[in-house]
Write a protein that holds these residues in place. Structure first.
Motif: not given
Length: 178
Positions: A29-49
């Motif tokens: 997904x690109x916005x008008x400035x050609x930036x891409x949307x990314x989601x931030x995720x982690x392993x459910x029991x380990x936010x450092x991963x």
């Protein structure tokens, strides 16, 4: 890797019974400035991963991949005003997540929007435990990032897309096994 499993659908291997690889639709997904949307995720029991990834998820029932891409985008970002374009890339991947092995056949669709405010509207229970935000990235920011991003080489792929436009046919990316 990203939390994207529909509740109750996959077996322990991450595939739907009898179908082999799990069919997944993802959105570049690109916005008008050609930036891409990314989601931030982690392993459910380990936010450092943790890692960043494109919106998207598994095809449900009789959905087409295009329908799945648009549904997942709404569920994960709240964005409904998009122009869905062609399939850019295809990738096979296999990764451990939430105590399972996920084997997926992913198609990445180009999409454009003028909406840049995101709000997850229908995350699964697993996604609520593992998706912690969203961010718009420039290609240059991605190229300098030290965070883990999927698919790997996303900065290079995005740079080529922005410079050359969509490929005439979907490009098959290297298989990723984590």
């Amino acid at each position: 890797m990203p939390a994207e499993a529909p509740e109750g659908a996959p077996e322990a291997s991450g595939t739907v019974s009898g179908t082999g690889l799990r069919k997944v639709a993802r959105v570049v997904l690109l916005d008008p400035q050609d930036r891409i949307l990314l989601l931030h995720g982690h392993e459910p029991d380990d936010p450092s991963d943790d890692w960043w990834f494109t919106p998207g998820g598994g095809v449900e029932g009789d959905e087409t991949r295009e329908q799945a891409a648009l549904r997942e985008l709404v569920e994960e970002t709240g964005i409904t005003e998009v122009e869905l374009g062609p399939v850019l890339w295809r990738r096979t991947c296999s990764f451990p997540f939430a105590g399972r092995r996920w084997d997926q056949d992913e198609w990445y669709y180009l999409a454009r929007t003028t909406v840049t405010t995101t709000r997850a509207t229908a995350l699964t229970e697993l996604e609520r435990r593992s998706v912690v935000g969203a961010r718009w990235w420039t290609c240059q920011e991605l190229g300098r990032a030290h965070e883990t991003v999927y698919p790997t080489r996303l900065a290079e792929l995005l740079g080529r897309l922005l410079h050359e436009g969509p490929p005439a046919r979907p490009v098959t990316l290297d298989t990723e096994i984590v």
